[in-house]
Design a protein around this motif. Structure first.
Motif, short mmCIF file in Angstrom:
data_model
loop_
_atom_site.label_atom_id
_atom_site.label_comp_id
_atom_site.label_asym_id
_atom_site.label_seq_id
_atom_site.Cartn_x
_atom_site.Cartn_y
_atom_site.Cartn_z
N GLY A 353 0.66 -0.90 0.16
CA GLY A 353 0.16 0.13 -0.04
C GLY A 353 0.59 1.30 -0.54
N MET A 354 0.06 2.49 -0.12
CA MET A 354 0.92 3.73 -0.18
C MET A 354 0.38 4.78 -0.12
SD MET A 354 3.58 5.04 -2.85
CE MET A 354 3.88 6.59 -2.42
N LEU A 355 0.94 5.50 1.11
CA LEU A 355 0.37 6.90 1.65
C LEU A 355 1.32 8.11 1.38
CD1 LEU A 355 -1.28 6.12 5.06
CD2 LEU A 355 -2.50 7.44 3.09
N SER A 356 0.88 8.68 0.45
CA SER A 356 1.46 9.62 -0.34
C SER A 356 0.34 11.06 0.36
CB SER A 356 1.92 9.80 -1.13
OG SER A 356 1.22 10.89 -2.31
N GLY A 357 1.39 12.41 0.00
CA GLY A 357 0.66 13.50 0.62
C GLY A 357 -0.08 13.99 -0.53
N ARG A 358 -0.70 13.21 -1.66
CA ARG A 358 -0.81 14.10 -3.13
C ARG A 358 -2.06 13.83 -3.29
NH1 ARG A 358 4.49 14.54 -6.00
NH2 ARG A 358 5.51 16.52 -4.72
N MET A 359 -2.04 11.92 -2.02
CA MET A 359 -3.42 11.90 -2.70
C MET A 359 -4.82 12.25 -2.59
SD MET A 359 -2.48 7.83 -0.65
CE MET A 359 -2.38 6.63 -1.45
N LYS A 360 -5.97 12.45 -3.53
CA LYS A 360 -6.94 12.82 -3.10
C LYS A 360 -7.82 12.56 -2.14
CE LYS A 360 -7.61 14.79 -7.31
NZ LYS A 360 -6.65 14.29 -7.97
N LYS A 361 -8.64 12.92 -1.41
CA LYS A 361 -9.02 12.75 0.03
C LYS A 361 -10.16 11.57 0.30
CE LYS A 361 -12.06 14.75 3.56
NZ LYS A 361 -13.52 14.55 3.33
N ALA A 367 -7.31 4.48 1.35
CA ALA A 367 -6.28 3.74 2.26
C ALA A 367 -5.59 4.04 3.64
CB ALA A 367 -4.83 4.83 1.45
N LEU A 368 -6.53 4.58 4.47
CA LEU A 368 -6.21 4.32 6.34
C LEU A 368 -7.20 3.42 6.48
CD1 LEU A 368 -6.51 8.46 6.80
CD2 LEU A 368 -4.24 7.35 6.58
N ALA A 369 -8.60 3.67 5.59
CA ALA A 369 -8.79 2.35 6.26
C ALA A 369 -8.16 0.91 5.84
CB ALA A 369 -10.14 2.58 5.32
N ARG A 370 -8.05 0.89 4.58
CA ARG A 370 -6.84 -0.56 5.13
C ARG A 370 -5.78 -0.16 5.99
NH1 ARG A 370 -5.98 -3.22 -1.11
NH2 ARG A 370 -6.62 -4.57 -0.16
N ALA A 371 -4.93 0.70 6.00
CA ALA A 371 -4.29 0.55 6.94
C ALA A 371 -4.54 -0.14 8.45
CB ALA A 371 -3.43 1.79 6.94
N SER A 388 -1.40 12.42 12.29
CA SER A 388 -2.73 11.41 13.49
C SER A 388 -3.08 11.14 13.09
CB SER A 388 -2.75 12.70 14.49
OG SER A 388 -4.12 13.57 13.91
N ASP A 389 -4.49 10.90 11.90
CA ASP A 389 -4.71 9.94 11.55
C ASP A 389 -4.95 8.89 10.84
OD1 ASP A 389 -4.30 11.44 9.80
OD2 ASP A 389 -6.06 11.84 8.32
N VAL A 390 -3.54 9.37 10.96
CA VAL A 390 -3.26 7.62 10.26
C VAL A 390 -2.80 6.73 11.38
CG1 VAL A 390 -0.97 6.34 9.00
CG2 VAL A 390 -1.71 9.03 8.25
N ARG A 391 -3.47 5.90 11.30
CA ARG A 391 -3.39 4.16 11.91
C ARG A 391 -3.07 2.72 11.76
NH1 ARG A 391 -1.41 5.61 17.24
NH2 ARG A 391 -1.99 7.71 17.70
N PHE A 392 -2.28 1.91 12.36
CA PHE A 392 -2.20 0.97 12.35
C PHE A 392 -2.98 0.40 13.05
CE2 PHE A 392 1.00 2.91 9.66
CZ PHE A 392 1.29 2.94 8.57
#
Ligand code: ADP
Ligand code: MG
Length: 695
Positions: A353-361, A367-371, A388-392
């Protein structure tokens, strides 16, 4: 205990905000903040960068062009000239000779002060002007009598400045800070194991060096300096040790799948792992199975193959049911890692999976949900991972690539993203080769693994330095090489750290090269391109559709296109050795012999000539780093953030390396006792002691 002091304001303490000092209003405070000064204590440790000697009045006849000197003389003439720029010209005479003082900015009061017969004391740099020697804008005082203008008895400290804060202002503020320190019991506490002078006396010597031997002070050999640098290095060791202790006191996820993961990877890789890669994977496997959090630095020169090692560790976690993230310093590098890891891990059935600062909302939320669900176990990202909203669900391993671009604080933030009670393992990868003693200072909290072997078949990148006049030849050779199937980078450099200017320079070069080499497919990549476009550009280069890639230094870290075998670096004289080495590391990754052309604008400074010479003759990253240390000092080599937890103020981890073993012992003694001294010293030198003590 609150205490009412008659007369209003409470006394200033070291913890007080600087705005409470005389001479520091809100405007000054804002500017001081740019120097890292917020509280009174910070002023104490804002140390002079050099000293001026105003202890001797130099007779005017002795002055030479270029001298910095204190002079004194009687005003024998003063007038305002309008030729060219309006200027105030004051001639002084000391009986032996005369000197012209010139001012371009002045007011009436200043002008009127220079009446004939009065005396002037001036300090400045002597230059040869149209009518002989002169001083432009000296610091000066005027009086009726020379006895009122004696030379100083102390050296004058000069401080690193911010715009709008003068030396005089800073000196005044620092005086007040020294007074506050003298009232502070914690500051005066005895620190067992550190030789005198005590901290306050030592700071006084540096801030107001009266009667001190200038030579010792300038050579950094004064006992006061020794005391302070030892204290600083000690604070650093204490912090790192505390961090490490607290981390190791927590349980780590037990992962026993790293060696099987490595074996599975090896089945799908087109190459055999080197001995060094296998050894390091073994070290990581051992750490991850230990039940304690891993704290490991992986060092290895550019191109040695750190990514596969990280992949093995991450796959090991995934097989063990945990998640692993790899964090990269730039979007470009994150995208490339995602691309490479996807290729490697999909082959063994693991999704990336990829999390980038440029992703659309919406994309980001998915992605966050899958993390959080945990169904994707291997993640790649940039600073976006810190939010802070990134949670694994089950974060077991954090890999940080090209560590020097991240601060320790960011590393800590990621670590907190694990499930409660489990501290993720940490693998920090760095391509900046650091001599051993320096590594001990900077990464005292980490175990170190080194990949000291390049994959087989690599030949050193043949490097030449050519002046810009030879650009036509270079163009011709690139044309030929690209027509025969090779690929090349053209790197544009600028001194300014501005994305926009860099992008402009690259676009300009891109247009130029397209006209000069019309038959080639030329690509362009810089930090200002939108992500999909950058992606497309990189992909086109990766699959060979583009033959020549014009780039800014965004490609400095990590970019990996093995077929590219030529690199041109524009204005190479502007770059430091570490950066040149990183850039050059982009070629020489395949089996083809590679070339690097360092283009420069003549004439070269001595330092630039040396750097280019080092690049031409040296390929070993450790040796280049050693040269770099010698040429520039570690602060610059590593960048402020790279020096890890603290930007060192007075110590130099290379020069002072011999202090480290003794200080490490002292740090252990302090930490096994009450830790009170440790807290004092950390608060003094690092600030925010609690943050490090709590982790
Ligand atoms: P770095 O340590 O600079 O991050 P990379 O991981 O990007 O290096 O690897 C550089 C290149 O070397 C990549 O193209 C990678 O596929 C290749 N590589 C890595 N390990 C080996 C190996 N054992 N044999 C051959 N090529 C390898
Ligand atoms: Mg890399």
């Amino acid at each position: 205990m609150a205490r009412v002091v008659s007369g209003g304001k409470p006394p200033v303490t070291l913890a007080t905000d600087v705005t409470y000092l005389k001479g520091a209003g809100p405007a000054i405070a804002t500017r001081l903040r740019a120097l890292g000064i917020e509280r009174v204590q910070d002023l104490l440790f804002h140390l002079p960068s050099r000293y001026e000697d105003r202890r001797r009045i130099v007779p005017l006849v002795e002055l030479r062009d270029g001298d910095e000197a204190l002079v004194r003389g009687r005003v024998v003439g003063a007038d305002v000239r309008f030729a060219g720029r309006r200027s105030l010209r004051v001639v002084i005479d000391d009986g032996g000779s005369s000197l012209l003082l010139r001012f371009f900015h002045f007011n009436d009061t200043q002008k009127q002060a220079f009446t004939e017969g009065r005396w002037v004391r001036a300090y400045g740099t002597v230059r040869t002007g149209a009518n002989g020697l002169e001083m432009v804008h000296p610091e000066y005082r005027v009086a009726d009598d020379p006895a009122q203008l004696p030379p100083d008895t102390a050296l004058t400290p000069l401080y690193p400045l911010a715009t709008g804060v003068t030396q005089q202002r800073l000196r005044g503020l620092i005086q007040q800070a020294l007074q506050a320190a003298a009232r502070d019991p914690a500051f005066l506490a005895e620190l067992p194991g550190l030789a005198p002078p005590d901290t306050l006396s030592a700071l006084r010597v540096l801030h107001e060096p009266a009667g001190t031997d200038l030579g010792d002070l300038l050579l950094q050999r004064h006992p006061a300096q020794l005391r302070l640098l030892r204290e600083e290095l000690l604070a650093h060791q204490l912090c790192m040790r505390l961090l490490r202790r607290r981390t190791l006191a927590q349980p780590g996820a037990r992962v026993e799948h790293v060696l099987p993961a490595s074996a599975r990877l090896q089945e799908t890789l087109p190459f055999a792992l080197t001995g060094a890669q296998r050894r390091v994977i073994g070290e990581i496997a051992h750490d991850l199975a230990s039940g304690k959090p891993m704290l490991r630095l992986l060092q290895g020169d550019v191109g040695c193959g750190k990514t596969v090692v990280a992949a093995a560790a991450m796959l090991g976690c995934a097989l063990g049911g945990l998640q692993a993230v790899l964090m990269a310093p730039t979007e470009l590098l994150a995208e490339q890692h995602a691309h490479n890891l996807t290729a490697m891990l999909n082959a063994v059935g693991v999704e990336v999976g990829m999390l980038s600062g440029r992703m659309k909302k919406a994309e980001r939320e998915a992605a966050l949900a899958r993390a959080l669900r945990g169904d994707i176990r291997v993640w790649v990202g940039t600073h976006a991972l810190f939010q802070s909203d990134v949670r694994f669900a089950r974060l077991g391993l954090v890999v940080v690539d090209e560590q020097h671009r991240f601060g320790v604080g960011q590393r800590l933030a990621l670590r907190d993203k694990g499930p409660r009670g489990v501290t993720p393992h940490q693998l920090i990868m760095s391509a900046t080769p650091i001599p051993r003693t320096l590594a001990q200072t900077l990464y005292a909290d980490l175990d170190v693994s080194v990949i000291d072997e390049l994959p087989p078949g690599r030949s050193p990148v043949q490097t030449v330095a050519l002046s810009n006049e030879r650009r036509p030849e270079v163009l011709e050779r690139i044309g030929e090489a690209c027509r025969s199937g090779r690929q090349a980078y053209w790197v544009c450099t600028l001194i300014e750290d501005s994305d926009q200017l860099q992008a402009q320079a690259a676009e300009e070069t891109y247009r130029q090269l397209r006209t000069e080499l019309p038959e080639l497919h030329v690509g362009l990549v810089h930090g200002r391109l939108k992500s999909p476009e950058k992606d497309a550009q990189m992909r086109a280069f990766q699959n060979g559709a583009t033959q020549l890639l014009v780039a800014t230094t965004v490609i400095e870290v990590g970019v990996d296109v093995p077929n590219a075998s030529i690199m041109i670096i524009d204005n190479a004289e502007r770059l430091g050795l570490a950066q040149l080495h990183q850039l050059r590391g982009r070629v020489g990754r395949g089996t083809a012999a590679s070339q690097c052309v360092l283009m420069y604008q003549a004439p070269l400074s001595e330092a630039a000539r040396t750097r280019l010479e080092v690049m031409r003759t040296t390929h070993d990253g450790f040796k280049i780093a050693q040269h770099d240390l010698e040429l520039r000092g570690p602060g610059e080599l590593l960048g402020r953030r790279q020096t890890g937890l603290i930007g060192l103020k007075i110590a130099d981890p290379v020069r002072d390396a011999e202090q480290i073993p003794g200080l490490q012992k002292l740090a252990d003694r302090w930490l096994s006792a009450s830790q009170a001294e440790a807290r004092i010293v950390i608060a003094r030198w690092v600030g925010d002691a609690e943050k490090y003590a709590q982790v």
